[in-house]
Write an enzyme that holds these catalytic residues in place. Structure first.
Site, PDB file in Angstrom:
ATOM      1  N   SER A 182      45.866 -11.696 -61.711  1.00 15.32           N
ATOM      2  CA  SER A 182      44.587 -11.864 -61.012  1.00 15.32           C
ATOM      3  C   SER A 182      43.468 -11.140 -61.761  1.00 15.32           C
ATOM      4  O   SER A 182      43.245 -11.425 -62.935  1.00 15.32           O
ATOM      5  CB  SER A 182      44.721 -11.381 -59.562  1.00 15.32           C
ATOM      6  OG  SER A 182      43.593 -11.749 -58.808  1.00 15.32           O
ATOM      7  N   ASP A 280      44.922 -22.857 -58.381  1.00 11.69           N
ATOM      8  CA  ASP A 280      44.973 -21.446 -58.015  1.00 11.69           C
ATOM      9  C   ASP A 280      44.321 -21.211 -56.659  1.00 11.69           C
ATOM     10  O   ASP A 280      43.150 -21.546 -56.446  1.00 11.69           O
ATOM     11  CB  ASP A 280      44.252 -20.631 -59.090  1.00 11.69           C
ATOM     12  CG  ASP A 280      44.313 -19.152 -58.829  1.00 11.69           C
ATOM     13  OD1 ASP A 280      45.244 -18.506 -59.334  1.00 11.69           O
ATOM     14  OD2 ASP A 280      43.437 -18.642 -58.097  1.00 11.69           O
ATOM     15  N   HIS A 348      49.060 -17.914 -56.356  1.00 10.33           N
ATOM     16  CA  HIS A 348      48.218 -17.009 -57.143  1.00 10.33           C
ATOM     17  C   HIS A 348      49.090 -15.841 -57.564  1.00 10.33           C
ATOM     18  O   HIS A 348      49.573 -15.083 -56.726  1.00 10.33           O
ATOM     19  CB  HIS A 348      47.044 -16.520 -56.291  1.00 10.33           C
ATOM     20  CG  HIS A 348      46.086 -15.624 -57.021  1.00 10.33           C
ATOM     21  ND1 HIS A 348      45.254 -16.086 -58.020  1.00 10.33           N
ATOM     22  CD2 HIS A 348      45.822 -14.306 -56.895  1.00 10.33           C
ATOM     23  CE1 HIS A 348      44.504 -15.083 -58.462  1.00 10.33           C
ATOM     24  NE2 HIS A 348      44.838 -13.990 -57.815  1.00 10.33           N
TER      25      HIS A 348
END
Length: 415
Positions: A182, A280, A348
């Site tokens: 991330s 995503d 994610h």
């Protein structure tokens, strides 16, 4: 914008909860190793502080056997703060202070020391860099108004942690992999080439971003929400001077564009692997359909459960996938040392947990798991390590679509 920042953090927490609550059980073996925190005691001398002034930290799990001279460093993720109010709030949490962090974390997925769960990297020295600056380890500034004092020192935190690790064996590394998830995945784009400058010239050094390929997307209201957010972030935290100078020169007079991976990627010299979902969830919720672009909530059901999306919404999602693949096409066609795993699961971060990294039911492209593809790329096994999955809904290996029943549950997970 404060609300937007809070939502960014909450979405990450929700996605991680979904993994834990709805993923298949772990395979037999060590489910995860708890590793203690190490504070960087010399960081103060370098002016390296978390947002609240606390010392930065990392977790180190020592390698063994054939991996004792190899190193894997993972940037922790967790969103960003792009204005004073949101950074003040963040400084009172584990996202902005080591004072509030769990003193141990579980190492799973690419950090696992279990050979069956992580066959290529299990015996390496593995480090998790704790994230407490709110700018992907890239800022170098501070703010004070007599009441609040904030340290935007992500770049110095990065340097301080590396300097602390060098005498612990990093300076003699034979092989190294810099990765992150991330906001930490974005950090790998920003620090990959710099990482190599600390290591022996004959070391094999490569980088992998997981869910860090944030697009300069146009949202459903025809605005560039992420671009506006990153522009404020780069300005607030003094990031520009730490961005790749070749990139900022190329994109003058908008240097903040070089915070986007799609623009800085072509300037990175080291071998790079991009692991990302083409749908995503984080970007779906905050880049493509941010709350500011959907004030009537027409997308709420679709955002909670993709099977509830109407044909128009599915077309928009397919357009996002097309844009992501378009941004990656030059890398796909021309990078001789790069690797990719772009699948179609609505998730994610896929390297942090065994369920998606390597398990009997983990996502696959051409019958290869993420762990196998990354390992083949790093060690040069086979010719093809650039995998792009078919568009939703044809990928039958995705078991982690967002279920609507999780919509009311949020949790902060130390993973």
């Amino acid at each position: 914008m404060k609300t937007t920042t809070q939502l960014l953090d909450l979405t990450v927490a929700m996605v991680l909860l979904i993994y834990v609550a709805f993923s298949p059980p772990l395979v037999s073996g060590d489910p995860g190793r708890r590793v203690s925190m190490t504070l960087v005691r010399d960081a103060a001398a370098l002016g390296a502080f978390c947002l609240d002034g606390s010392l930065p930290a990392y977790h180190l799990d020592r390698g063994f056997g054939a991996g004792s001279n190899n190193w894997l460093l993972q940037f922790e993720g967790g969103g960003w703060c792009n204005d004073i109010a949101s950074c003040v709030d963040r400084a009172k949490t584990r996202r902005g202070s080591t004072r509030y962090m769990s003193k141990t974390v579980v190492f799973t997925g690419v950090l696992s020391n279990n050979a069956s769960q992580n066959p290529d990297f299990y015996n390496w020295n593995k480090v998790r860099l704790r994230y407490c600056d709110g700018a992907s380890f890239a800022g170098d500034s501070q703010y004070g108004n007599g009441t609040s004092l904030l340290y935007f020192r992500g770049q110095r935190i990065w340097n301080a942690i590396i300097l602390d690790l060098l005498p612990k064996g990093l300076a003699k590394a034979h092989k190294a992999l810099l990765t992150g998830c991330s906001a930490g995945g974005l950090s790998t784009f920003l620090h990959c080439d710099n990482f190599t400058s600390y290591l022996p010239q004959n070391a094999s050094v490569k980088c992998m971003s997981d869910a860090g390929f944030f697009l300069d997307a146009i949202d459903i209201a025809a605005n560039r929400t992420m671009r506006a957010f990153y522009t404020q972030l780069v300005s607030l935290q003094g990031i520009q001077k730490n961005l790749d100078p070749s990139c900022t020169h190329a994109f003058f007079p908008e240097p903040s564009l070089c915070f986007f991976p799609q623009y800085v990627l072509r300037f990175i010299k080291m071998p790079f692997f991009i692991l990302n979902s083409a749908y995503d969830v984080f970007q779906f919720h905050h880049g493509l359909v941010p709350p500011s672009a959907d004030r009537t909530g027409r997308w709420n059901r679709c955002k909670l459960n993709v099977t509830s999306c109407n044909p128009h919404q599915l077309d928009v999602l397919q357009g996002f996938r097309k844009d992501m693949l378009g941004a990656l096409m030059n890398f796909f066609r021309n990078s001789t040392r790069g690797g990719m795993f772009i699948n179609s699961c609505f998730d994610h971060c896929q390297s942090a947990l065994e369920e998606t990294w390597l398990s009997p039911t983990s996502p696959r492209i051409n019958n290869k798991s993420i762990a196998e593809t990354v390992g083949d790329w790093y060690f040069g096994r086979g010719e093809e390590t650039k995998e792009i999955g078919c568009p939703y809904p044809c990928d039958k290996t995705c078991h982690n679509l967002i279920p609507a029943s999780t919509s009311d549950f949020l949790v902060n997970l130390e993973i």
